[in-house]
Design an enzyme around this catalytic site. Structure first.
Site, PDB file in Angstrom:
ATOM      1  N   HIS A 240       0.800  -1.227   0.000  1.00 20.78           N
ATOM      2  CA  HIS A 240       0.000   0.000   0.000  1.00 20.78           C
ATOM      3  C   HIS A 240       0.833   1.277   0.000  1.00 20.78           C
ATOM      4  O   HIS A 240       0.285   2.347  -0.265  1.00 20.78           O
ATOM      5  CB  HIS A 240      -0.918   0.027   1.226  1.00 20.78           C
TER       6      HIS A 240
ATOM      7  N   CYS B 270     -33.770   6.807  20.948  1.00 20.86           N
ATOM      8  CA  CYS B 270     -32.790   7.676  21.610  1.00 20.86           C
ATOM      9  C   CYS B 270     -32.130   8.610  20.595  1.00 20.86           C
ATOM     10  O   CYS B 270     -32.066   9.816  20.806  1.00 20.86           O
ATOM     11  CB  CYS B 270     -31.706   6.847  22.288  1.00 20.86           C
ATOM     12  N   HIS B 271     -31.615   8.062  19.503  1.00 20.25           N
ATOM     13  CA  HIS B 271     -30.650   8.801  18.694  1.00 20.25           C
ATOM     14  C   HIS B 271     -31.275   9.579  17.537  1.00 20.25           C
ATOM     15  O   HIS B 271     -30.615  10.429  16.963  1.00 20.25           O
ATOM     16  CB  HIS B 271     -29.582   7.840  18.182  1.00 20.25           C
TER      17      HIS B 271
ATOM     18  N   ARG C   6     -18.753  -0.382  20.505  1.00 27.25           N
ATOM     19  CA  ARG C   6     -19.671   0.648  20.972  1.00 27.25           C
ATOM     20  C   ARG C   6     -21.119   0.214  20.790  1.00 27.25           C
ATOM     21  O   ARG C   6     -21.962   0.453  21.655  1.00 27.25           O
ATOM     22  CB  ARG C   6     -19.410   1.974  20.228  1.00 27.25           C
TER      23      ARG C   6
ATOM     24  N   CYS D 135     -24.329  -0.364  23.529  1.00 30.95           N
ATOM     25  CA  CYS D 135     -25.730   0.049  23.434  1.00 30.95           C
ATOM     26  C   CYS D 135     -26.653  -1.151  23.624  1.00 30.95           C
ATOM     27  O   CYS D 135     -27.678  -1.042  24.276  1.00 30.95           O
ATOM     28  CB  CYS D 135     -26.000   0.720  22.086  1.00 30.95           C
TER      29      CYS D 135
END
Lengths: 285, 111
Positions: free
Chosen positions: A104, A204-205, A242, A246
């Protein structure tokens, strides 16, 4: 008109009205048919619950101390993992002597914009890959090395390094073609109530961001800072980790690591946050 | 693997008082937290950290469990001449880490 003028006036008028009326009905049907055909042919972009002007990165909902820590290029603890990633980028594999750099080149230039496109469909296998999957694919296929453990420092270092190369670039994922079904599954998951708390992501979001959940402001759940250094974790973590937090919060059944469900949700989230700039290395509470 | 970062101003003149910032990667486990399976994570904090500049020890700290993970330290040194800054630390498990970086000191321009 000249022909019709021989006919008595009221009848002619009635015919004219009828004629015009039927034309109108015909045109309406024609327009309806054509527009229906057009919708079937061109893909209408799905409606967004949050328009671009309303999008706010998680940093917006963070405290001043967290914002300051993210802005401090030296003290930002994610830099320690970035150092590790930069070292690993040039490290040759024990099996065949290939490093990331040997294919790369320099990460900062050659990896620009790559992270904004993930999750994406892997052309070879047809599966939905997030960035960590892609890195591990490279590790096993091209470097012939064992796959890196999820959330290991080595994998986080590399994913942070690759994502940092896109810093400031807007998220933009492909939800056409094979990714379409995954996007739909992700969208369904986002609005699906689940867990013992019987809550959906959207409640919620989408509907209550900016309000408080106990003492914490609810964010929009935007993925542009991931992999992120979280003070709660005291180390960086991936978007998958994450999302698992939740899931634990709403007491939902936890899918296994590497579940397709998480990638589909991540794809929907990234699409939902399209236009937000990548913030890595980011810090969150 | 041990990782640390050290930073001072780009341009340091002889006689300057320089702020040195040091960031060390360490979990700083207090011994009171449980892992995901409910087992206590044994205490593992940096027992002692020293910074030696040239021949002189300029900073020493013995952080306890009250210090956060990946701690950031800041201290001041008076810059006299160019020398290596050597940071060394040991934690409760006996794992040692070190970092060496040269602090360039430019001669003070005669006014």
């Amino acid at each position: 008109m000249s022909l019709r003028s021989f006919v008595s006036r009221p009848t002619a008028h009635g015919l004219q009205v009828l004629e015009r009326g039927s034309w109108l009905v015909f045109m309406v049907f024609l327009w309806w048919g054509v527009s229906g055909f057009a919708t079937a042919q061109t893909v209408v972009p799905p409606e967004r619950s949050l328009p671009l002007w309303q999008l706010k990165s998680g940093l917006h909902f963070a405290g001043k101390d967290v914002q300051a820590l993210q802005a401090d290029e030296f003290a930002n603890p994610a830099q320690l993992w970035l150092n590790q990633g930069a070292q690993a980028w040039g490290l040759p594999s024990a099996a065949n002597g290939k490093s990331c750099a040997s294919c790369h080149g320099a990460a900062a230039t050659r990896m620009q914009g790559v992270a904004t496109r993930y999750p994406a469909i892997d052309a070879a296998s047809g599966r939905l890959f997030n960035l960590e999957d892609r890195i591990n694919q490279c590790t096993t296929r091209h470097q012939q090395a064992p796959a890196l453990t999820p959330e290991s420092d080595a994998l986080l270092g590399l994913s942070l390094l690759v994502t940092q190369a896109s810093k400031g670039m807007p998220l933009r994922v492909d939800i056409g073609g094979a990714a379409r079904a995954h996007w739909q599954a992700g969208a369904a998951l986002f609005t699906q109530r689940q867990g013992q708390m019987n809550l959906s992501c959207a409640q919620c979001h989408d509907q209550n961001f900016g309000q408080r959940l106990y003492t914490d402001p609810l964010s929009q759940g935007q993925p542009n800072g991931y992999p992120v250094y979280r003070l709660e974790w005291q180390k960086p973590g991936s978007l998958e980790r994450r999302l698992r937090s939740c899931y634990a919060g709403i007491r939902a059944e936890m899918p296994p690591w590497g579940a397709l469900e998480m990638r589909q949700l991540a794809l929907y989230l990234t699409w939902r946050g399209e236009g937000l700039p990548v913030e890595v290395p980011a810090v969150r509470k | 693997m041990a990782f640390a970062r050290i930073q001072w101003p780009e341009r340091v003149l002889a006689g300057d008082v320089v702020k040195v910032r040091l960031l060390v990667r360490h979990p700083m486990d207090t011994g009171y937290l449980q892992d995901l399976l409910g087992k206590l994570v044994p205490r593992n904090v940096i027992r002692s950290l020293t910074c030696t500049w040239g021949q002189q020890e300029v900073f020493r700290v013995e952080p306890s469990s009250g210090i956060s993970a990946n701690p950031l330290f800041e201290f001041f040194v008076r810059a006299d001449q160019t020398a290596d800054m050597l940071v060394e630390w040991t934690d409760d498990r006996g794992v040692k880490g070190s970092l060496r970086q040269t602090l360039q000191v430019l001669p003070k321009p005669s006014a």
